[in-house]
Design a protein around this motif. Structure first.
Motif, mmCIF file in Angstrom:
data_model
loop_
_atom_site.group_PDB
_atom_site.id
_atom_site.type_symbol
_atom_site.label_atom_id
_atom_site.label_comp_id
_atom_site.label_asym_id
_atom_site.label_seq_id
_atom_site.Cartn_x
_atom_site.Cartn_y
_atom_site.Cartn_z
ATOM 1 N N ARG A 124 3.626 10.017 3.906
ATOM 2 C CA ARG A 124 2.135 9.883 4.770
ATOM 3 C C ARG A 124 2.471 8.882 5.632
ATOM 4 O O ARG A 124 1.549 8.415 6.564
ATOM 5 C CB ARG A 124 1.604 8.964 3.849
ATOM 6 C CG ARG A 124 -0.129 8.900 3.983
ATOM 7 C CD ARG A 124 -0.908 8.843 3.365
ATOM 8 N NE ARG A 124 -2.401 8.477 4.217
ATOM 9 C CZ ARG A 124 -3.331 9.543 3.889
ATOM 10 N NH1 ARG A 124 -3.312 10.641 4.154
ATOM 11 N NH2 ARG A 124 -4.233 8.749 4.571
ATOM 12 N N PHE A 125 3.150 7.383 5.925
ATOM 13 C CA PHE A 125 3.270 6.392 6.678
ATOM 14 C C PHE A 125 3.548 7.059 8.039
ATOM 15 O O PHE A 125 3.062 6.951 9.437
ATOM 16 C CB PHE A 125 3.889 5.804 6.507
ATOM 17 C CG PHE A 125 4.440 4.268 7.338
ATOM 18 C CD1 PHE A 125 2.773 3.255 7.642
ATOM 19 C CD2 PHE A 125 5.115 4.746 9.021
ATOM 20 C CE1 PHE A 125 3.418 2.033 8.676
ATOM 21 C CE2 PHE A 125 4.855 3.792 9.091
ATOM 22 C CZ PHE A 125 3.934 2.615 9.572
ATOM 23 N N THR A 183 -4.557 2.936 3.299
ATOM 24 C CA THR A 183 -3.446 3.845 4.564
ATOM 25 C C THR A 183 -4.056 3.916 6.374
ATOM 26 O O THR A 183 -3.027 3.442 6.823
ATOM 27 C CB THR A 183 -2.803 4.630 4.478
ATOM 28 O OG1 THR A 183 -3.868 6.104 3.754
ATOM 29 C CG2 THR A 183 -2.703 5.222 2.726
ATOM 30 N N TRP A 207 -6.691 4.541 -1.481
ATOM 31 C CA TRP A 207 -5.634 4.385 -1.236
ATOM 32 C C TRP A 207 -6.039 5.240 -0.161
ATOM 33 O O TRP A 207 -5.145 4.327 1.140
ATOM 34 C CB TRP A 207 -4.640 5.376 -1.803
ATOM 35 C CG TRP A 207 -3.146 4.877 -1.901
ATOM 36 C CD1 TRP A 207 -2.810 3.707 -1.649
ATOM 37 C CD2 TRP A 207 -2.807 6.536 -1.479
ATOM 38 N NE1 TRP A 207 -1.499 3.813 -1.578
ATOM 39 C CE2 TRP A 207 -1.735 5.222 -0.958
ATOM 40 C CE3 TRP A 207 -2.993 7.601 -0.468
ATOM 41 C CZ2 TRP A 207 -0.214 5.696 -0.313
ATOM 42 C CZ3 TRP A 207 -1.297 8.186 0.411
ATOM 43 C CH2 TRP A 207 -0.783 7.245 0.338
ATOM 44 N N GLU A 208 -6.121 5.988 0.272
ATOM 45 C CA GLU A 208 -6.096 6.790 1.553
ATOM 46 C C GLU A 208 -6.515 6.612 2.749
ATOM 47 O O GLU A 208 -6.480 6.116 4.133
ATOM 48 C CB GLU A 208 -7.028 8.531 1.912
ATOM 49 C CG GLU A 208 -5.784 9.150 0.852
ATOM 50 C CD GLU A 208 -6.004 10.645 0.871
ATOM 51 O OE1 GLU A 208 -6.934 11.169 1.646
ATOM 52 O OE2 GLU A 208 -5.390 11.481 0.415
ATOM 53 N N ILE A 245 1.107 -1.433 -0.609
ATOM 54 C CA ILE A 245 -0.371 0.168 0.446
ATOM 55 C C ILE A 245 0.599 0.825 0.114
ATOM 56 O O ILE A 245 0.544 2.260 -0.790
ATOM 57 C CB ILE A 245 -0.994 -0.095 1.178
ATOM 58 C CG1 ILE A 245 -2.102 -1.038 1.291
ATOM 59 C CG2 ILE A 245 -1.722 1.567 1.218
ATOM 60 C CD1 ILE A 245 -2.426 -1.625 2.758
ATOM 61 N N PHE A 246 1.972 0.972 0.217
ATOM 62 C CA PHE A 246 2.378 2.189 0.884
ATOM 63 C C PHE A 246 3.762 2.688 0.095
ATOM 64 O O PHE A 246 3.964 3.871 -0.423
ATOM 65 C CB PHE A 246 3.623 2.454 2.518
ATOM 66 C CG PHE A 246 2.022 2.745 3.290
ATOM 67 C CD1 PHE A 246 1.762 4.387 3.166
ATOM 68 C CD2 PHE A 246 1.398 1.640 4.601
ATOM 69 C CE1 PHE A 246 1.092 5.303 4.543
ATOM 70 C CE2 PHE A 246 0.378 2.174 5.294
ATOM 71 C CZ PHE A 246 0.729 4.074 5.104
ATOM 72 N N GLU A 262 0.573 3.497 -4.451
ATOM 73 C CA GLU A 262 0.406 4.699 -4.510
ATOM 74 C C GLU A 262 -0.329 5.295 -5.897
ATOM 75 O O GLU A 262 -1.167 5.940 -6.258
ATOM 76 C CB GLU A 262 0.746 5.552 -4.177
ATOM 77 C CG GLU A 262 0.236 6.956 -3.766
ATOM 78 C CD GLU A 262 1.216 8.854 -2.660
ATOM 79 O OE1 GLU A 262 1.287 8.908 -2.242
ATOM 80 O OE2 GLU A 262 1.506 7.788 -2.485
ATOM 81 N N SER A 301 7.725 6.603 3.230
ATOM 82 C CA SER A 301 6.530 6.574 3.032
ATOM 83 C C SER A 301 5.905 8.170 3.861
ATOM 84 O O SER A 301 5.950 8.012 4.669
ATOM 85 C CB SER A 301 5.365 6.282 3.323
ATOM 86 O OG SER A 301 3.772 6.691 3.010
#
Length: 284
Positions: A200-201, A167, A163-164, A150-151, A155, A198
């Protein structure tokens, strides 16, 4: 990797003071509740609560934890996580030992017809999957880690149509796993890898949100058959293995059911792949 002090701090910052009867004005610079406000509302001394947030107080009672959960407005999953973090210093759970998936479980995968199905561990490693699951992900499954997928891989490619949301689910699950198995070196390594790769992670991990994966809608955008809106059910397997059976089913008569059928038929027409699940090479 995950501790009681950090969890309390992040939960405190989410609480709306007005919602618990504390008047506010535009001079207030603290997001959420102040430490002394949490202490007052939960019936503990300010000094004791400060020591909890600094990691200097050990073994809070069940009554204190329940009071904090009430003040911080924790849901059932978060409340269980809070109690688990508080018990870490007393009894640290060992990560499940590495093991092959039992043959009986592999036969269960063979019995799941018309739906992608996988067996996954607490780190989100896919240990085995049926043929339709491999077609959904476009690869052989043993060796796939869905959090990494996923990460770090999907993306831009777009397999996960939402996707968001995926996550959020992945980080919430890994946070729960970190609370259950704080000494699992492979989990620590995975979290470090995702944090390095990532942004976002990193942001989501800092929020310390926890989510239990039980059921819900997952939407995939498959390059061959298009949009697949599937219902995910997670079945925890017994014997403290940390494994789950995850089944992605389509509503009967829906476009997704027809597209899953088409996906399976495309594989059969190709004739290049063995039908049924693949023998797993991974461990729990």
């Amino acid at each position: 990797m995950d501790d009681l002090a950090g969890f309390l701090r992040t939960r405190r910052s989410r609480v709306d003071p007005a919602g618990v009867g504390i008047p506010t004005d535009n001079r207030r610079r603290v997001q959420g509740l102040r430490r002394e406000e949490v202490a007052h509302l939960s019936g503990v001394s300010v000094d004791y609560y400060v020591r909890l947030e600094q990691g200097r107080a050990t073994q809070p009672s069940e009554q204190v934890l329940d009071a904090l959960a009430r003040v911080l407005d924790l849901d059932e999953t978060e409340c269980g996580h809070l109690h688990r973090l508080a018990r870490q210093k007393r009894r640290r759970a060992k990560a499940p030992s590495a093991r092959r998936v039992r043959p009986e479980l592999l036969r269960v995968l063979d019995l799941v017809a018309g739906a992608p199905a996988v067996i996954m561990n607490h780190r989100m490693d896919v240990l085995a999957g049926n043929r339709l699951a491999e077609l959904l992900y476009g690869r052989e499954l043993p060796g796939l880690n869905t959090a990494r997928h996923i990460f770090l891989e999907e993306e831009e490619r777009g397999l996960y149509a939402e996707w968001e949301t995926c996550t959020l689910d992945a980080v919430g699950h890994l946070r729960l796993a970190a609370g259950r198995y704080p000494d699992d070196p492979r989990l620590v390594s995975l979290v470090g890898e995702l944090a390095m790769g990532s942004e976002r992670f990193r942001r989501l991990w800092a929020r310390a949100d926890v989510r239990a994966r039980t059921h819900g809608v997952k939407v995939y955008r498959h390059p061959l058959v298009g949009l697949l809106e599937l219902h995910q059910e997670n079945f925890s397997l017994p014997d403290e293995s940390g494994m789950e059976l995850v089944v992605l089913s389509a509503e009967p008569g829906s476009p997704a059911e027809e597209r899953l059928r088409l996906l399976g038929s495309l594989d059969a027409e190709g004739g290049g792949a063995e039908s049924g699940r693949r023998t797993p090479s991974g461990y729990g």
